[in-house]
Design an enzyme around this catalytic site. Sequence first.
Site, PDB file in Angstrom:
ATOM      1  N   GLU A  18       0.835  -1.212   0.000  1.00 42.93           N
ATOM      2  CA  GLU A  18       0.000   0.000   0.000  1.00 42.93           C
ATOM      3  C   GLU A  18       0.869   1.261   0.000  1.00 42.93           C
ATOM      4  OE1 GLU A  18      -3.107  -0.185  -1.158  1.00 42.93           O
ATOM      5  OE2 GLU A  18      -3.614  -1.617   0.422  1.00 42.93           O
ATOM      6  N   HIS A  19       0.471   2.223  -0.796  1.00 45.01           N
ATOM      7  CA  HIS A  19       1.195   3.501  -0.970  1.00 45.01           C
ATOM      8  C   HIS A  19       2.607   3.261  -1.507  1.00 45.01           C
ATOM      9  CE1 HIS A  19      -1.836   6.225   0.637  1.00 45.01           C
ATOM     10  NE2 HIS A  19      -2.170   5.216   1.401  1.00 45.01           N
ATOM     11  N   GLY A 105     -15.749   5.538  -3.218  1.00 42.01           N
ATOM     12  CA  GLY A 105     -15.149   6.146  -2.021  1.00 42.01           C
ATOM     13  C   GLY A 105     -14.822   5.164  -0.914  1.00 42.01           C
ATOM     14  N   GLY A 107     -12.149   2.777  -1.351  1.00 40.30           N
ATOM     15  CA  GLY A 107     -10.807   2.219  -1.577  1.00 40.30           C
ATOM     16  C   GLY A 107     -10.777   1.059  -2.551  1.00 40.30           C
ATOM     17  N   LEU A 108     -11.813   0.938  -3.396  1.00 49.71           N
ATOM     18  CA  LEU A 108     -11.832  -0.165  -4.361  1.00 49.71           C
ATOM     19  C   LEU A 108     -11.617   0.337  -5.787  1.00 49.71           C
ATOM     20  CD1 LEU A 108     -14.727  -2.335  -2.861  1.00 49.71           C
ATOM     21  CD2 LEU A 108     -12.270  -2.467  -2.421  1.00 49.71           C
ATOM     22  N   SER A 110     -12.829   2.933  -7.577  1.00 53.53           N
ATOM     23  CA  SER A 110     -13.973   3.260  -8.443  1.00 53.53           C
ATOM     24  C   SER A 110     -13.593   4.350  -9.450  1.00 53.53           C
ATOM     25  CB  SER A 110     -15.167   3.710  -7.604  1.00 53.53           C
ATOM     26  OG  SER A 110     -14.814   4.809  -6.808  1.00 53.53           O
ATOM     27  N   GLU A 143      -6.246  11.177 -14.400  1.00 52.27           N
ATOM     28  CA  GLU A 143      -6.396  11.293 -12.953  1.00 52.27           C
ATOM     29  C   GLU A 143      -5.361  12.251 -12.355  1.00 52.27           C
ATOM     30  OE1 GLU A 143      -7.570   8.005 -10.413  1.00 52.27           O
ATOM     31  OE2 GLU A 143      -5.723   8.281  -9.292  1.00 52.27           O
ATOM     32  N   ASP A 155      -3.973   1.295  -9.836  1.00 51.59           N
ATOM     33  CA  ASP A 155      -5.407   1.106 -10.082  1.00 51.59           C
ATOM     34  C   ASP A 155      -5.698   0.941 -11.572  1.00 51.59           C
ATOM     35  OD1 ASP A 155      -5.424   1.530  -7.416  1.00 51.59           O
ATOM     36  OD2 ASP A 155      -6.409   3.483  -7.488  1.00 51.59           O
TER      37      ASP A 155
HETATM   38  C1  GLA Z   1      -5.042   5.118  -4.032  1.00 57.85           C
HETATM   39  C2  GLA Z   1      -4.239   5.486  -5.267  1.00 57.85           C
HETATM   40  C3  GLA Z   1      -3.332   4.325  -5.660  1.00 57.85           C
HETATM   41  C4  GLA Z   1      -2.472   3.866  -4.481  1.00 57.85           C
HETATM   42  C5  GLA Z   1      -3.351   3.610  -3.271  1.00 57.85           C
HETATM   43  C6  GLA Z   1      -2.562   3.260  -2.023  1.00 57.85           C
HETATM   44  O1  GLA Z   1      -5.942   4.099  -4.313  1.00 57.85           O
HETATM   45  O2  GLA Z   1      -5.096   5.799  -6.326  1.00 57.85           O
HETATM   46  O3  GLA Z   1      -2.543   4.698  -6.757  1.00 57.85           O
HETATM   47  O4  GLA Z   1      -1.485   4.821  -4.213  1.00 57.85           O
HETATM   48  O5  GLA Z   1      -4.179   4.719  -2.974  1.00 57.85           O
HETATM   49  O6  GLA Z   1      -1.904   2.051  -2.178  1.00 57.85           O
END
Ligand code: GLA
Length: 344
Positions: A18-19, A105, A107-108, A110, A143, A155
Amino acid sequence: MQNNAVGKSFGRVNLLGEHLDYNGGFVMPLQLKLGVETKITENKQSNKITIRSNDYDDIFETNRLESKNHHWSDFALGSCKYIRDKYQIDIKDINIDISSDLPIGIGLSSSAAMNVSILKSLTKYFKIEMSKIELANAAFDVENKFVGVGGGIMDQYASVFGESNKALYLNTLNNEYEKIPLFNSSTFLIIDTGIKRILEKSDFNKKKALCISAAKKLKIDFLTNISDINIIDSKLLNKNEYKVTKHVVTENIRAKNGKDALISNNYKYFGELMSQSHNSLAKDFEVSINELDTIVRLCNEYGAYGAKLTGAGFGGAVVTLIKNDKVEEFKKNIVKRYNKAKFI
Ligand code: GLA
């Protein structure tokens, strides 16, 4: 040009890493079966672009594509502008109808799913040949440059190249990926906390800025260039920079170990890595909230191998790994203890 076209694209859940996608690290998204479908129809002589979505009540109409409006329709406008500028097409006289069964909204992904589906429908409508790589990069461009949220490429890649029964192990330094089959005897479940977040309004960009300033002070391109947090001179960084660095460096190691655990069917270790990831996201990267922590704790209490927040954090959903034959009882227990919890 044909007078209607449909583009479909899917969301993702990130299992580990993540991140890391804006830090040149490894990520492991899994494509979902929930997604977004965009239909473009001709709206002759209207001279406008008319945008509707089943997620919002308002209809957006415009004949200008120059700037964003801080509105849900910005992804559609940005996509139209991308196609117009790159392919010299005058975009007007169309309806863009977006329909989604992917919750927004939480975290999937969208946004990326919507973006990719809009771009797919536009390219079909205007008969443009666009490679998959260009599609993912175009959505990333829209984006980052038009809408102005500074995420990485995870994503868009998950949406374009992902599968729902294989994790996409992606190296965001060079965008090479492998697809890895999931565990047979256990399942990943997604649990929505009921707390929505909007990336544009969150601290996402601040976290990214901290990563960039830390890398600069350490004189490296990306924080993932470091393979061991103990070898850095922590005095070079301020407290917040050190904390994000610690998360990024340790999370990258977890993602690599997670890949091996998935390949060797070591679901217990994979679960442990997920829980370590959540801990690091909560304590070091500081993007968790109480509700996410509570659900993660409940998952572990009720026998999950591990659990973590998924996506950016600041609200949204948790992903957990649970033995197949425990799933039904697990779901009942979680909802009993946290009645806003929703299994996706
Ligand atoms: C969001 C961002 C992704 C990624 C995640 C964290 O979903 O769009 O690019 O950085 O946060 O892992």
